[in-house]
Scaffold this motif. Structure first.
Motif, PDB file in Angstrom:
ATOM      1  N   HIS A 578       0.840  -1.203   0.000  1.00  0.00           N
ATOM      2  CA  HIS A 578       0.000   0.000   0.000  1.00  0.00           C
ATOM      3  C   HIS A 578       0.872   1.249   0.000  1.00  0.00           C
ATOM      4  O   HIS A 578       1.797   1.374   0.806  1.00  0.00           O
ATOM      5  CB  HIS A 578      -0.893   0.037   1.239  1.00  0.00           C
ATOM      6  CG  HIS A 578      -1.928  -1.038   1.276  1.00  0.00           C
ATOM      7  ND1 HIS A 578      -3.094  -0.976   0.555  1.00  0.00           N
ATOM      8  CD2 HIS A 578      -1.962  -2.215   1.948  1.00  0.00           C
ATOM      9  CE1 HIS A 578      -3.812  -2.062   0.785  1.00  0.00           C
ATOM     10  NE2 HIS A 578      -3.143  -2.837   1.621  1.00  0.00           N
ATOM     11  N   SER A 579       0.558   2.180  -0.880  1.00  0.00           N
ATOM     12  CA  SER A 579       1.212   3.480  -0.866  1.00  0.00           C
ATOM     13  C   SER A 579       0.405   4.446   0.000  1.00  0.00           C
ATOM     14  O   SER A 579      -0.744   4.183   0.346  1.00  0.00           O
ATOM     15  CB  SER A 579       1.335   4.034  -2.293  1.00  0.00           C
ATOM     16  OG  SER A 579       0.053   4.162  -2.880  1.00  0.00           O
ATOM     17  N   GLN A 580       1.026   5.552   0.361  1.00  0.00           N
ATOM     18  CA  GLN A 580       0.336   6.651   1.036  1.00  0.00           C
ATOM     19  C   GLN A 580       0.759   7.950   0.340  1.00  0.00           C
ATOM     20  O   GLN A 580       1.374   8.824   0.931  1.00  0.00           O
ATOM     21  CB  GLN A 580       0.663   6.684   2.531  1.00  0.00           C
ATOM     22  CG  GLN A 580       0.032   5.552   3.322  1.00  0.00           C
ATOM     23  CD  GLN A 580       0.341   5.617   4.796  1.00  0.00           C
ATOM     24  OE1 GLN A 580       0.513   6.695   5.366  1.00  0.00           O
ATOM     25  NE2 GLN A 580       0.420   4.462   5.434  1.00  0.00           N
ATOM     26  N   MET A 581       0.441   8.014  -0.935  1.00  0.00           N
ATOM     27  CA  MET A 581       0.819   9.175  -1.740  1.00  0.00           C
ATOM     28  C   MET A 581      -0.115   9.276  -2.931  1.00  0.00           C
ATOM     29  O   MET A 581       0.004   8.519  -3.896  1.00  0.00           O
ATOM     30  CB  MET A 581       2.279   9.046  -2.213  1.00  0.00           C
ATOM     31  CG  MET A 581       2.726  10.086  -3.226  1.00  0.00           C
ATOM     32  SD  MET A 581       2.448  11.816  -2.754  1.00  0.00           S
ATOM     33  CE  MET A 581       3.405  11.944  -1.263  1.00  0.00           C
ATOM     34  N   PRO A 620      -4.878  -0.735  -2.700  1.00  0.00           N
ATOM     35  CA  PRO A 620      -5.089   0.687  -3.022  1.00  0.00           C
ATOM     36  C   PRO A 620      -4.260   1.611  -2.134  1.00  0.00           C
ATOM     37  O   PRO A 620      -3.765   1.207  -1.077  1.00  0.00           O
ATOM     38  CB  PRO A 620      -6.587   0.878  -2.761  1.00  0.00           C
ATOM     39  CG  PRO A 620      -6.937  -0.174  -1.761  1.00  0.00           C
ATOM     40  CD  PRO A 620      -6.061  -1.353  -2.080  1.00  0.00           C
ATOM     41  N   ASP A 621      -4.119   2.855  -2.578  1.00  0.00           N
ATOM     42  CA  ASP A 621      -3.462   3.877  -1.766  1.00  0.00           C
ATOM     43  C   ASP A 621      -4.304   4.150  -0.520  1.00  0.00           C
ATOM     44  O   ASP A 621      -5.533   4.111  -0.559  1.00  0.00           O
ATOM     45  CB  ASP A 621      -3.298   5.169  -2.566  1.00  0.00           C
ATOM     46  CG  ASP A 621      -2.448   6.186  -1.839  1.00  0.00           C
ATOM     47  OD1 ASP A 621      -1.241   6.228  -2.100  1.00  0.00           O
ATOM     48  OD2 ASP A 621      -2.998   6.926  -0.996  1.00  0.00           O
ATOM     49  N   LEU A 622      -3.633   4.442   0.597  1.00  0.00           N
ATOM     50  CA  LEU A 622      -4.342   4.615   1.873  1.00  0.00           C
ATOM     51  C   LEU A 622      -4.263   6.034   2.430  1.00  0.00           C
ATOM     52  O   LEU A 622      -4.703   6.275   3.556  1.00  0.00           O
ATOM     53  CB  LEU A 622      -3.780   3.636   2.920  1.00  0.00           C
ATOM     54  CG  LEU A 622      -3.908   2.146   2.604  1.00  0.00           C
ATOM     55  CD1 LEU A 622      -3.314   1.314   3.725  1.00  0.00           C
ATOM     56  CD2 LEU A 622      -5.362   1.757   2.356  1.00  0.00           C
ATOM     57  N   HIS A 623      -3.734   6.986   1.654  1.00  0.00           N
ATOM     58  CA  HIS A 623      -3.515   8.289   2.264  1.00  0.00           C
ATOM     59  C   HIS A 623      -4.799   9.023   2.624  1.00  0.00           C
ATOM     60  O   HIS A 623      -4.792   9.912   3.474  1.00  0.00           O
ATOM     61  CB  HIS A 623      -2.642   9.173   1.366  1.00  0.00           C
ATOM     62  CG  HIS A 623      -2.139  10.381   2.089  1.00  0.00           C
ATOM     63  ND1 HIS A 623      -2.061  11.623   1.512  1.00  0.00           N
ATOM     64  CD2 HIS A 623      -1.712  10.541   3.371  1.00  0.00           C
ATOM     65  CE1 HIS A 623      -1.597  12.487   2.400  1.00  0.00           C
ATOM     66  NE2 HIS A 623      -1.374  11.860   3.530  1.00  0.00           N
ATOM     67  N   ARG A 624      -5.908   8.690   1.981  1.00  0.00           N
ATOM     68  CA  ARG A 624      -7.200   9.283   2.343  1.00  0.00           C
ATOM     69  C   ARG A 624      -8.137   8.212   2.912  1.00  0.00           C
ATOM     70  O   ARG A 624      -9.347   8.312   2.793  1.00  0.00           O
ATOM     71  CB  ARG A 624      -7.844   9.932   1.114  1.00  0.00           C
ATOM     72  CG  ARG A 624      -7.037  11.109   0.559  1.00  0.00           C
ATOM     73  CD  ARG A 624      -7.202  12.356   1.405  1.00  0.00           C
ATOM     74  NE  ARG A 624      -6.454  13.475   0.844  1.00  0.00           N
ATOM     75  CZ  ARG A 624      -5.326  13.939   1.360  1.00  0.00           C
ATOM     76  NH1 ARG A 624      -4.810  13.374   2.437  1.00  0.00           N
ATOM     77  NH2 ARG A 624      -4.702  14.973   0.809  1.00  0.00           N
ATOM     78  N   GLU A 625      -7.550   7.207   3.553  1.00  0.00           N
ATOM     79  CA  GLU A 625      -8.355   6.085   4.058  1.00  0.00           C
ATOM     80  C   GLU A 625      -9.239   6.489   5.231  1.00  0.00           C
ATOM     81  O   GLU A 625     -10.303   5.926   5.449  1.00  0.00           O
ATOM     82  CB  GLU A 625      -7.431   4.933   4.482  1.00  0.00           C
ATOM     83  CG  GLU A 625      -8.140   3.688   4.967  1.00  0.00           C
ATOM     84  CD  GLU A 625      -9.046   3.068   3.916  1.00  0.00           C
ATOM     85  OE1 GLU A 625     -10.084   2.493   4.297  1.00  0.00           O
ATOM     86  OE2 GLU A 625      -8.726   3.176   2.718  1.00  0.00           O
ATOM     87  N   GLY A 626      -8.791   7.477   6.016  1.00  0.00           N
ATOM     88  CA  GLY A 626      -9.542   7.868   7.207  1.00  0.00           C
ATOM     89  C   GLY A 626     -10.993   8.203   6.916  1.00  0.00           C
ATOM     90  O   GLY A 626     -11.280   9.072   6.104  1.00  0.00           O
ATOM     91  N   GLY A 627     -11.923   7.513   7.577  1.00  0.00           N
ATOM     92  CA  GLY A 627     -13.349   7.765   7.411  1.00  0.00           C
ATOM     93  C   GLY A 627     -13.953   7.173   6.164  1.00  0.00           C
ATOM     94  O   GLY A 627     -15.165   7.287   5.941  1.00  0.00           O
ATOM     95  N   LYS A 628     -13.155   6.539   5.341  1.00  0.00           N
ATOM     96  CA  LYS A 628     -13.659   5.997   4.073  1.00  0.00           C
ATOM     97  C   LYS A 628     -14.475   4.729   4.314  1.00  0.00           C
ATOM     98  O   LYS A 628     -15.469   4.478   3.644  1.00  0.00           O
ATOM     99  CB  LYS A 628     -12.480   5.706   3.148  1.00  0.00           C
ATOM    100  CG  LYS A 628     -12.842   5.623   1.678  1.00  0.00           C
ATOM    101  CD  LYS A 628     -11.574   5.580   0.830  1.00  0.00           C
ATOM    102  CE  LYS A 628     -11.893   5.635  -0.646  1.00  0.00           C
ATOM    103  NZ  LYS A 628     -10.679   5.604  -1.468  1.00  0.00           N
TER     104      LYS A 628
END
Length: 753
Positions: A578-581, A620-628
């Motif tokens: 997983h990326s965070q970008m 998938p990328d996780l940088h906007r995972e919060g609350g998803k």
């Protein structure tokens, strides 16, 4: 002048050669296991036990066996073990094998100190074993090719310094005036690796009695230092020392001189100058400053020239000897190795260009590219050197030329069946991710659509790995049989006249570089400055200028529970998949937008030590995972990903649900962040860290029970407050935090003064 008698030490060469064979087989096995897990993620369940009735298991019909592994055989850890074993155990040991053999003969002297030789050998092998133990335990830093924690980093530096002292002192007592081209590459390698290793691995231990440490750099700064290191680990561990071996062993095996002395000079100096600049091409379209990305691209494209100069110098050395290639398996390995080097060093600059990078980055194309170099260039050079040395050192012929040829063809098929499917897989991923419907919606909104599409290529990659390791096993059989029928020569008698002292001044008619070749100290100093120029231009401005990373007022430090969750994420190697970008592309913003719809900003990572931008998107990328996704989804997803995402190739993590979170160092982590890295925790926040974590845990558990009645019923039968204590809650707190600091489309930046 009186001839001096001495002997070459073959015993240290034999030791490193044996280590190469052992760790090579282990590294290939780890790689094959990781490849299998990408289309058969149930492998740990098959081995240790499962509660899934659809999966056969060697263990009893429950999941406790898998829980008891505590993730030791999870994909993230296996992948780390694979990459580090291949780089630091297999490639480094064959490099040491070749250097200890060739250096003595090129300099007409024994190694300076047998004691230092063996100290180097045993410290390096102990480092490898310590890496195995710590990585299986989840003790790692997450930084690509540098996942070792601080005590092992110190051991690597110690062993490397011992090796350097022995090498430079051997050069000092040489009986040959001019240093051959292979030795230039050995010197450049030693200098560059020492610099890269020390600066990238500057970290602050949480305690000198424990393993945990945090990077001295944060966010964007950590990213550029890491990929300055990561790209140049490829350059100065996997390339330049192996080029040194090429310049010695290929002419020896072909019984031909190197094609061009002048091309050798151009190749060496241009390569070590240009290579060091290219690291930022791994960070195209990220939060890295644009000027650094541009510099990385420019120098990556320039890198084609010296790389292909070296390739041509190697292949053209075989002029007039191509008839030998048909009969000699050693030369076959060398020819394919040098060809793969040329292909990989052409492809790398292409991937560095922005137009191709936007499609290729984060895909399996990069994996295919890397393995073309690793399997073809590094692996085949290693095999050729082994087949060359064993008959000489054991004073006999290779046991079976036919078996060596079988190894060659199996290895070649392995490379083809590995690299080609990964290229197709990478193209498929990159194009599917970016496809839109006519109405503006993503054509493949579900991430698993792209994953299931490439499963056949994962299976073909596994087949290629099976071919490759089969060939390596044949080589080991061949080596054992050759050793048994031969007689090892531990001390090789030699003689040469002592080196006369003619002074350091340049003689009349002596070329500048010819003079430099008999001045090893000056050669080393010039190599250091050549390597340091690019490093200084890229690294120093990024680290020293505060304005290069503008802070965002909304971005706050992690809570103590989130900090613990982040460490668990690192422990399990989640960053391998997983990326965070989120890059500033329409498809990425649409796909990964969470609640915010924004690409990643540099100021969002100021509290990330280390950074976790990733280099591969299997998930998938996780940088906007919060609350998803709701917290209950994360709970079920970690327990069994296929229960929430049909067709997922993510492994299970049931031990996170069964294991209590160790909070004993939580307050110490906050104090370290505040006192060492100036993270703005208040004294009140640190003093109330445990109650802060308790409240956050209770909130997450409350959300889980309100969202999932089945979990509420299941935990109603257990002691109250049990779930709040588990590691899964800390991990969920971290995942639910990701990307939530930015809540509006307008981003206000705080003053950078």
């Amino acid at each position: 002048m009186e001839t001096q008698k001495f002997s070459y030490d073959n015993s240290i060469v034999r030791a490193f050669l044996y280590a190469t064979l052992v760790f090579g087989l282990i590294g290939f096995t780890f790689g094959l296991t990781a490849a299998l897990m990408l289309f058969y993620p149930e492998l740990p369940e098959f081995l240790f036990g499962t509660d899934d009735t659809t999966i056969k298991s060697l263990a009893s019909g429950n999941i406790q066996g898998l829980i008891n592994t505590h993730g030791a055989f999870g994909f993230g850890r296996i992948r780390m073990l694979h990459t580090n074993t291949v780089i630091w155990a297999f490639v480094c040991n064959i490099v040491y094998t070749g250097i200890y053999y060739s250096l003595q003969r090129l300099l007409k002297t024994r190694m300076y100190s047998d004691t230092l030789s063996w100290l180097h050998f045993w410290t390096w092998q102990f480092m490898i074993v310590a890496t195995f133990v710590t990585f299986f335990m989840g003790i790692n830093t997450s930084k690509e090719y540098a996942e070792h924690e601080w005590p092992i980093d110190i051991l690597i530096a110690f062993s490397w310094i011992i090796f350097g002292i022995n090498m430079f002192m051997t050069i000092a007592k040489r009986r040959v005036r001019h240093l051959y081209v292979a030795i230039w590459f050995y010197i450049g390698t030693w200098i560059a690796v020492a610099m890269l290793h020390i600066f990238n691995n500057l970290e602050v231990p949480l305690s000198f009695a424990g393993w945990k440490s945090y990077s001295a750099y944060a966010g964007v700064k950590d990213a550029i230092v890491q990929w300055w290191y990561g790209h140049n680990a490829v350059a100065f561990v996997l390339t330049t020392p192996v080029l040194g071996l090429m310049y010695y062993f290929l002419p020896k095996a072909a019984d031909r001189p190197v094609f061009s002395y002048k091309l050798s000079i151009i190749h060496f100096w241009s390569l070590i100058f240009v290579y060091i600049w290219a690291g930022p091409h791994h960070l195209q379209y990220t939060a890295l400053p644009a000027w650094a990305q541009a510099v990385g691209t420019g120098f990556s494209i320039m890198l084609i020239a010296p790389s292909w100069g070296g390739m041509l110098n190697g292949l053209l050395t075989l002029r007039g000897a191509w008839d030998k290639v048909r009969e000699n398996p050693i030369l076959k390995f060398f020819v394919v190795a040098v060809t793969c080097y040329g292909m990989a060093t052409f492809e790398g600059p292409l991937l560095a260009t922005k137009n191709i990078n936007k499609i290729g980055h984060f895909t399996d194309w990069v994996i295919g590219h890397v393995h073309l170099g690793a399997l073809g260039w590094n692996g085949f050079m290693a095999f050729g050197v082994i087949y060359y040395l064993v008959p000489i050192m054991w004073r006999t012929k290779i046991w079976s030329v036919k078996l060596a040829n079988w190894h060659f063809w199996l290895g070649t098929l392995g490379i083809i069946f590995y690299a080609v499917p990964m290229y197709i897989s990478g193209f498929t991923q990159g194009l599917m991710w970016k496809q839109f419907n006519p109405d503006g919606t993503l054509m493949y909104k579900n991430w698993l659509d792209t994953v299931t599409a490439i499963i056949p290529y994962f299976k073909m990659r596994f087949l290629g790995g099976a071919f490759y390791i089969s060939g390596a096993i044949l080589m080991i059989v061949n080596v054992i049989a050759t050793v048994r029928k031969g007689s090892f020569q531990k001390e090789v008698p030699a003689e040469a006249p002592a080196l006369a002292n003619i002074g350091n001044k340049r003689k009349e008619g002596e070329g500048t570089h010819l003079w430099l070749e008999r001045m090893p100290v000056l050669l080393g100093i010039l190599s250091f400055f050549t390597i340091s120029i690019g490093s200084s231009v890229e690294i120093i401005p990024t680290l020293s200028l505060k304005k290069s990373v503008p802070t965002i007022s909304a971005v706050k430090p992690y809570s103590p529970l989130e900090l613990e969750g982040r460490d668990i994420y690192i422990r399990e190697g989640c960053n391998a998949c997983h990326s965070q970008m989120i890059r500033p592309f329409r498809d990425e913003i649409t796909r990964f937008n969470g609640k915010n719809g924004q690409y990643s900003k540099a100021g969002e990572f100021v509290y990330d030590r280390p950074f976790l931008w990733g280099s591969k998107r299997t998930g998938p990328d996780l940088h906007r995972e919060g609350g998803k996704n709701p917290s209950s989804w994360h709970y079920k997803h970690m327990y069994n990903p296929r229960s929430t995402s049909a067709g997922s190739i993510m492994p299970r993590y049931p031990w996170l649900i069964a294991t209590n979170l160790d909070r004993s160092k939580m307050v110490d982590k906050m104090k370290l962040m505040k006192n060492t890295f100036e993270v703005p925790y208040t004294k009140a926040e640190i003093d109330s860290a445990n109650s802060w974590a308790d409240n956050q845990s209770k909130k997450i558990v409350k959300d889980i029970f309100s969202e999932a009645n089945d979990l509420k019923v299941a935990y109603a039968k257990r002691p109250q407050g049990e779930l709040e204590k588990k590691e899964i809650i800390a991990l969920i707190s971290f995942l639910q935090r990701l990307g939530t600091d930015i809540k509006t489309t307008e981003i206000k930046t705080a003053s950078t003064n």
